[in-house]
Every structure is written in C-alpha cells, then in structure tokens.
Design a protein around this motif. Structure first.
Motif, PDB file in Angstrom:
ATOM      1  N   PRO A  96      -7.171  -0.552   1.372  1.00 18.82           N
ATOM      2  CA  PRO A  96      -8.541  -0.743   0.889  1.00 18.82           C
ATOM      3  C   PRO A  96      -9.527  -0.538   2.044  1.00 18.82           C
ATOM      4  O   PRO A  96      -9.277  -0.997   3.166  1.00 18.82           O
ATOM      5  CB  PRO A  96      -8.550  -2.196   0.402  1.00 18.82           C
ATOM      6  CG  PRO A  96      -7.118  -2.486   0.090  1.00 18.82           C
ATOM      7  CD  PRO A  96      -6.308  -1.699   1.090  1.00 18.82           C
ATOM      8  N   ALA A  97     -10.604   0.163   1.774  1.00 20.32           N
ATOM      9  CA  ALA A  97     -11.556   0.523   2.827  1.00 20.32           C
ATOM     10  C   ALA A  97     -12.078  -0.696   3.575  1.00 20.32           C
ATOM     11  O   ALA A  97     -12.231  -0.658   4.800  1.00 20.32           O
ATOM     12  CB  ALA A  97     -12.709   1.326   2.239  1.00 20.32           C
ATOM     13  N   ALA A 141      -8.189   4.534   6.068  1.00 26.43           N
ATOM     14  CA  ALA A 141      -9.254   4.154   5.139  1.00 26.43           C
ATOM     15  C   ALA A 141      -8.947   4.580   3.706  1.00 26.43           C
ATOM     16  O   ALA A 141      -9.505   4.026   2.770  1.00 26.43           O
ATOM     17  CB  ALA A 141     -10.582   4.753   5.591  1.00 26.43           C
ATOM     18  N   GLU A 142      -8.053   5.558   3.539  1.00 27.46           N
ATOM     19  CA  GLU A 142      -7.661   5.983   2.192  1.00 27.46           C
ATOM     20  C   GLU A 142      -6.378   5.285   1.742  1.00 27.46           C
ATOM     21  O   GLU A 142      -6.152   5.108   0.553  1.00 27.46           O
ATOM     22  CB  GLU A 142      -7.473   7.500   2.159  1.00 27.46           C
ATOM     23  CG  GLU A 142      -8.764   8.268   2.413  1.00 27.46           C
ATOM     24  CD  GLU A 142      -8.543   9.756   2.615  1.00 27.46           C
ATOM     25  OE1 GLU A 142      -7.407  10.235   2.424  1.00 27.46           O
ATOM     26  OE2 GLU A 142      -9.516  10.432   2.976  1.00 27.46           O
ATOM     27  N   ALA A 143      -5.536   4.902   2.687  1.00 22.93           N
ATOM     28  CA  ALA A 143      -4.243   4.289   2.360  1.00 22.93           C
ATOM     29  C   ALA A 143      -4.378   2.799   2.065  1.00 22.93           C
ATOM     30  O   ALA A 143      -3.710   2.270   1.188  1.00 22.93           O
ATOM     31  CB  ALA A 143      -3.258   4.507   3.504  1.00 22.93           C
ATOM     32  N   TRP A 180       0.844  -1.198   0.000  1.00 17.43           N
ATOM     33  CA  TRP A 180       0.000   0.000   0.000  1.00 17.43           C
ATOM     34  C   TRP A 180       0.880   1.249   0.000  1.00 17.43           C
ATOM     35  O   TRP A 180       1.157   1.824   1.046  1.00 17.43           O
ATOM     36  CB  TRP A 180      -0.901  -0.003   1.235  1.00 17.43           C
ATOM     37  CG  TRP A 180      -1.643  -1.291   1.422  1.00 17.43           C
ATOM     38  CD1 TRP A 180      -2.645  -1.771   0.656  1.00 17.43           C
ATOM     39  CD2 TRP A 180      -1.418  -2.262   2.459  1.00 17.43           C
ATOM     40  NE1 TRP A 180      -3.072  -2.976   1.134  1.00 17.43           N
ATOM     41  CE2 TRP A 180      -2.336  -3.309   2.245  1.00 17.43           C
ATOM     42  CE3 TRP A 180      -0.550  -2.344   3.549  1.00 17.43           C
ATOM     43  CZ2 TRP A 180      -2.404  -4.424   3.066  1.00 17.43           C
ATOM     44  CZ3 TRP A 180      -0.614  -3.449   4.369  1.00 17.43           C
ATOM     45  CH2 TRP A 180      -1.536  -4.480   4.123  1.00 17.43           C
ATOM     46  N   ALA A 214       0.327   4.212  -0.504  1.00 16.44           N
ATOM     47  CA  ALA A 214      -0.296   5.413   0.068  1.00 16.44           C
ATOM     48  C   ALA A 214      -0.299   5.403   1.594  1.00 16.44           C
ATOM     49  O   ALA A 214      -0.729   6.372   2.216  1.00 16.44           O
ATOM     50  CB  ALA A 214      -1.724   5.557  -0.453  1.00 16.44           C
ATOM     51  N   ALA A 243      -9.346  -1.845   5.990  1.00 10.83           N
ATOM     52  CA  ALA A 243      -9.226  -0.912   7.119  1.00 10.83           C
ATOM     53  C   ALA A 243     -10.379  -1.108   8.091  1.00 10.83           C
ATOM     54  O   ALA A 243     -10.173  -1.208   9.307  1.00 10.83           O
ATOM     55  CB  ALA A 243      -9.185   0.521   6.604  1.00 10.83           C
ATOM     56  N   SER A 295      -1.381   9.911   6.496  1.00  5.91           N
ATOM     57  CA  SER A 295      -2.528   9.551   5.649  1.00  5.91           C
ATOM     58  C   SER A 295      -3.599   8.883   6.510  1.00  5.91           C
ATOM     59  O   SER A 295      -3.331   8.384   7.597  1.00  5.91           O
ATOM     60  CB  SER A 295      -2.086   8.623   4.519  1.00  5.91           C
ATOM     61  OG  SER A 295      -1.587   7.402   5.036  1.00  5.91           O
ATOM     62  N   GLU A 296      -4.803   8.879   5.998  1.00  5.87           N
ATOM     63  CA  GLU A 296      -5.902   8.201   6.677  1.00  5.87           C
ATOM     64  C   GLU A 296      -5.872   6.722   6.303  1.00  5.87           C
ATOM     65  O   GLU A 296      -5.709   6.387   5.129  1.00  5.87           O
ATOM     66  CB  GLU A 296      -7.248   8.816   6.282  1.00  5.87           C
ATOM     67  CG  GLU A 296      -7.424  10.239   6.764  1.00  5.87           C
ATOM     68  CD  GLU A 296      -7.426  10.348   8.284  1.00  5.87           C
ATOM     69  OE1 GLU A 296      -8.035   9.489   8.964  1.00  5.87           O
ATOM     70  OE2 GLU A 296      -6.796  11.295   8.792  1.00  5.87           O
TER      71      GLU A 296
END
Length: 163
Positions: free
Chosen positions: A94-95, A90-92, A80, A82, A98, A87-88
């Motif tokens: 896959p939701a 849930a954004e970094a 990942w 990101a 997370a 970073s959040e």
C-alpha cells in the motif's frame, strides 16, 4: 651437419616448451576444478540462505535505493503478493505503508496494523560489498499486550491501519 645440430636443438626446445605447456595446462585444469567446486559450494550456500530467508516467520522485504523490491520472504508475499523482485515498492505495498517506511519517521520502529494484525515495522540500512545499497524492511508481529509507540495515524490515537 650444422642443419642436423640445429634440428636436434629445435626438437629439444620443442619438447621442453611442450612439457612446460602441459604443466601449465595441468595447473590451469586444477585451478578451474577448484573454482568450479567453489562456485558449486557458493551456489548451495546461497540457495540455503535464500530458503532460510523465505521461511523466516515474519514479513521481510528488501528494497534498493530506487524503491525497487529486490527480495521478499514468504510471510511478506502472503500479505502483499505483488511484492515480487523487480516490482516497485509503492505499487507492491500500500502506498501509505511504503511512504511511511521509507520516510525519516521510520528511523525508529513503527507500530502498524496490517490486515488486522499488529506489527512493529522497522527498516535497516543495507550496504553490500557488491555495491548494492538499500533497506531491509522488517515487520515483527506484536502480541496485543505489547505497548505501541506514540506514532499516530492522521491525528487518531491508534497505530496506522494499512491493508
């Protein structure tokens, strides 16, 4: 005569105060040197710990209680990119991953498939002495022969597939 004696007394007091100030200054300089050395040592230790963490051969992600990524090692960043500090989650990640890892279901290890590889996902609570709290998310690689846990993805008979 009286003024001369007073001047002599004042000069003597000045010398005594100057000597005490010099002694205190020397002590403060020594203390500052010790503290500077300790800071340099602690920075080196922190750097070594960060490098060791980065090279752990399993994905690791640290998340604060607000869902912000505070650290991620090299294996996690390969999966990942990101997942950078700040970073959040849930954004970094896959939701669905997370949400799964931060849910109560993650109290026990979870078998996961991520990018075609099987992992045992787990979270551990972190309560630091500095007041920071959150979770360490670990993803231990599983060999094909290892049994999976009964967690199922949306009624299927297999572990959740996450990308």
């Amino acid at each position: 005569q009286e003024m001369v004696q007073e001047n002599v007394l004042l000069n003597q007091q000045n010398r005594e105060h100057a000597a005490r100030l010099q002694e205190m200054n020397t002590q403060l300089e020594s203390l500052l040197g010790q503290k500077t050395d300790r800071i340099a040592r602690d920075e080196a230790l922190i750097g070594a710990a960060q490098e060791a963490f980065f090279h752990v051969p399993a994905p690791l992600v640290g998340v604060d209680d607000n869902g912000m990524v505070v650290l991620a090692n090299g294996c996690a960043l390969e999966l990942w990119p990101a997942a950078l500090p700040g970073s959040e989650l849930a954004e970094a990640l896959p939701a669905d991953l997370a949400a799964c890892l931060l849910s109560e279901a993650a109290a026990a290890p979870l078998p996961l498939e991520i990018g075609g590889r099987r992992y045992l996902g787990q979270r551990q609570r972190i309560d630091s002495r500095s007041g920071g709290t959150g979770w360490l998310l670990t993803f231990m690689p599983m060999t094909p022969a290892e049994p999976t846990l009964p967690l199922q993805a949306a009624g299927t008979g297999s572990p959740p597939r996450l990308h």
